[in-house]
Structures are given as structure tokens and as C-alpha cells.
Scaffold this motif. Structure first.
Motif, mmCIF file in Angstrom:
data_model
loop_
_atom_site.group_PDB
_atom_site.id
_atom_site.type_symbol
_atom_site.label_atom_id
_atom_site.label_comp_id
_atom_site.label_asym_id
_atom_site.label_seq_id
_atom_site.Cartn_x
_atom_site.Cartn_y
_atom_site.Cartn_z
ATOM 1 N N LYS A 101 -29.702 -27.549 -52.429
ATOM 2 C CA LYS A 101 -29.793 -26.385 -53.282
ATOM 3 C C LYS A 101 -29.768 -26.743 -54.713
ATOM 4 C CE LYS A 101 -30.426 -23.195 -50.627
ATOM 5 N NZ LYS A 101 -31.680 -22.495 -50.395
ATOM 6 N N GLN B 37 -43.036 -25.602 -52.768
ATOM 7 C CA GLN B 37 -41.920 -24.652 -53.389
ATOM 8 C C GLN B 37 -42.229 -23.203 -53.391
ATOM 9 O OE1 GLN B 37 -40.625 -26.148 -57.111
ATOM 10 N NE2 GLN B 37 -38.503 -25.450 -56.755
ATOM 11 N N GLN B 41 -37.214 -20.774 -54.284
ATOM 12 C CA GLN B 41 -36.598 -21.872 -53.367
ATOM 13 C C GLN B 41 -36.582 -23.480 -53.943
ATOM 14 O OE1 GLN B 41 -35.724 -20.576 -50.219
ATOM 15 N NE2 GLN B 41 -36.100 -18.653 -51.427
ATOM 16 N N ASP B 42 -36.064 -24.080 -53.115
ATOM 17 C CA ASP B 42 -36.216 -25.545 -53.390
ATOM 18 C C ASP B 42 -37.521 -26.328 -52.798
ATOM 19 O OD1 ASP B 42 -32.767 -25.031 -52.708
ATOM 20 O OD2 ASP B 42 -33.505 -25.626 -54.748
ATOM 21 N N GLN B 44 -39.785 -28.310 -50.384
ATOM 22 C CA GLN B 44 -39.738 -28.554 -48.920
ATOM 23 C C GLN B 44 -40.933 -29.371 -48.764
ATOM 24 O OE1 GLN B 44 -37.341 -27.102 -46.969
ATOM 25 N NE2 GLN B 44 -36.430 -26.355 -48.934
#
Lengths: 109, 114
Positions: A101, B37, B41-42, B44
């Protein structure tokens, strides 16, 4: 994959040091601790990495706890340009990056 | 210094169309990674290649395929596009795979599926 825990967000004043913490209590002996950051509208950018010893480079310092269950990224003198999402990442033998995160760092002028 | 080049930078497609994203790694880098991304979101990990062979696979849909060519550039092919494929797609390169090697990221391709 071993997991990391970081604060969702932090604030700091410009030109002051910033300490970004990361917990990784399940780290294995072969995991490297990496930090990347992502500035707004840009791709992630490597900051620093280490295994056991503290590390310094031109961007930051990385302080690793003796038991390796936590680490701290230190920006010695934050500027507005350091406002970004900072990711603490554990990388094992394989090379892919698993992003968690991250901490959104706000710099106050 | 040369950086990772991605093209196109922006792409707009309709649902069910196909798209091809290209990545040109830093010279002499032999390893390429693709990340997705989504909005808010982060990033992936999708897939990676080392010396033109697939080295690792993440959450890449079966509708997507990728390859690395003899000049080390890589292409991500996406078929039957869905609205949920709208995202930033980053390519990264490194010199040899390994947990101690820095990955250099490109500026990304923003794909919008309408």
C-alpha cells in the motif's frame, strides 16, 4: 510473499528530515529490503535497498533494525519534490516487485 | 542517461478491441517487467522476461500475452479488452534479474477502454 506494513500517510515540513517506518516481521533471511517511490503521474523510482547493514546513497538513508523486522527510510532534508508514495518492499530470490500500500508523503512548504 | 521508453504514451480503445504496448529497455538491460496500475491502485506485477524467455508470471489475464524480442524490446498484447483493463501500464528493465538489482521504470502507457 513476506508482507510489509507502512503508515497510510505522513506529513513533513520542507527542509526537515523525514523518517518513514516499515514493519516486516515475517522477513526471511534472504529477503532484501527495497524502497521505491512514485511521484505523481510518474513511474515508480528506485530509492535505496539493503540486506542487514544501514545504507546511504545520494537520495536517502536506510536504517535496518538489528533483528531486521523493521526498517526506516530517512530523507535528510525533504523538498516539495519528495512528495510521493513511498513503497517498502521485500524482494526474495526472484526479481519481481510486489508493491504494497505504501505511505503517501505530503511535504508542507 | 537513456531511460526506458514506452509507446504509445496514451491509447484509447473500445471494448473487445485489441491493443499492443511496446517497451524499449535501457541499453544493455536484458530483463523486462510489466506492471499494471489501476486508478487509485498500487502497481501489480504482470509478467517478466529475461534473455527473451519468460522468467516469471503474476496476475496477467489469459487475454494478455507478452514477449521479448532479440533486441530486448518487449510487447504486451491485450485482446478482448474490457473496461477494467483501463489502467497505467508500466514497463521496467534491469541488468540481470535478482533481488539486489534496481528496476528502472518507464513513464507508462495510459490505456483507456471505452
Amino acid at each position: 510473499d513476506a508482507k510489509t506494513t507502512q503508515p497510510n500517510s505522513m506529513e513533513s515540513n520542507e527542509e526537515e528530515p523525514v523518517h518513514l517506518p516499515c514493519n516486516h516481521s515475517t522477513i526471511s533471511g534472504t529477503d532484501y529490503i527495497h524502497w521505491y517511490r512514485q511521484l505523481p503521474s510518474q513511474g515508480p523510482e528506485y530509492v535505496i535497498h539493503g540486506l542487514t547493514s544501514n545504507v546511504n546513497n545520494r537520495m536517502a538513508s536506510l536504517a535496518i533494525a538489528e533483528d531486521r523486522k523493521s526498517s526506516t527510510l530517512i530523507l535528510h532534508r525533504a523538498t516539495l519534490r519528495d512528495a510521493a508514495v513511498y513503497y517498502c518492499i521485500l524482494r526474495a530470490r526472484d526479481d519481481k516487485i510486489i508493491f504494497g500500500k505504501g505511505t503517501r508523503l505530503h511535504i508542507l512548504p | 542517461a537513456a531511460g526506458v521508453i514506452q509507446s504509445p504514451r496514451h491509447l484509447i480503445k473500445e471494448k473487445r478491441e485489441t491493443a499492443t504496448l511496446k517497451c524499449y529497455p535501457i541499453p544493455r538491460h536484458d530483463t523486462v517487467y510489466w506492471y499494471q496500475q489501476g486508478p487509485g491502485q498500487d502497481p501489480q506485477f504482470l509478467i517478466s522476461f529475461y534473455e527473451k524467455m519468460q522468467s516469471d508470471k503474476g496476475s496477467i489475464p489469459d487475454r494478455f500475452s507478452a514477449q521479448q524480442f532479440s533486441d530486448y524490446h518487449s510487447e504486451l498484447n491485450m485482446s478482448s479488452l474490457e473496461l477494467g483493463d483501463s489502467a497505467l501500464y508500466f514497463c521496467a528493465s534491469s541488468l540481470d534479474p535478482g533481488s539486489y538489482n534496481e528496476q528502472f521504470f518507464g513513464p507508462g502507457t495510459r490505456l483507456t477502454v471505452l
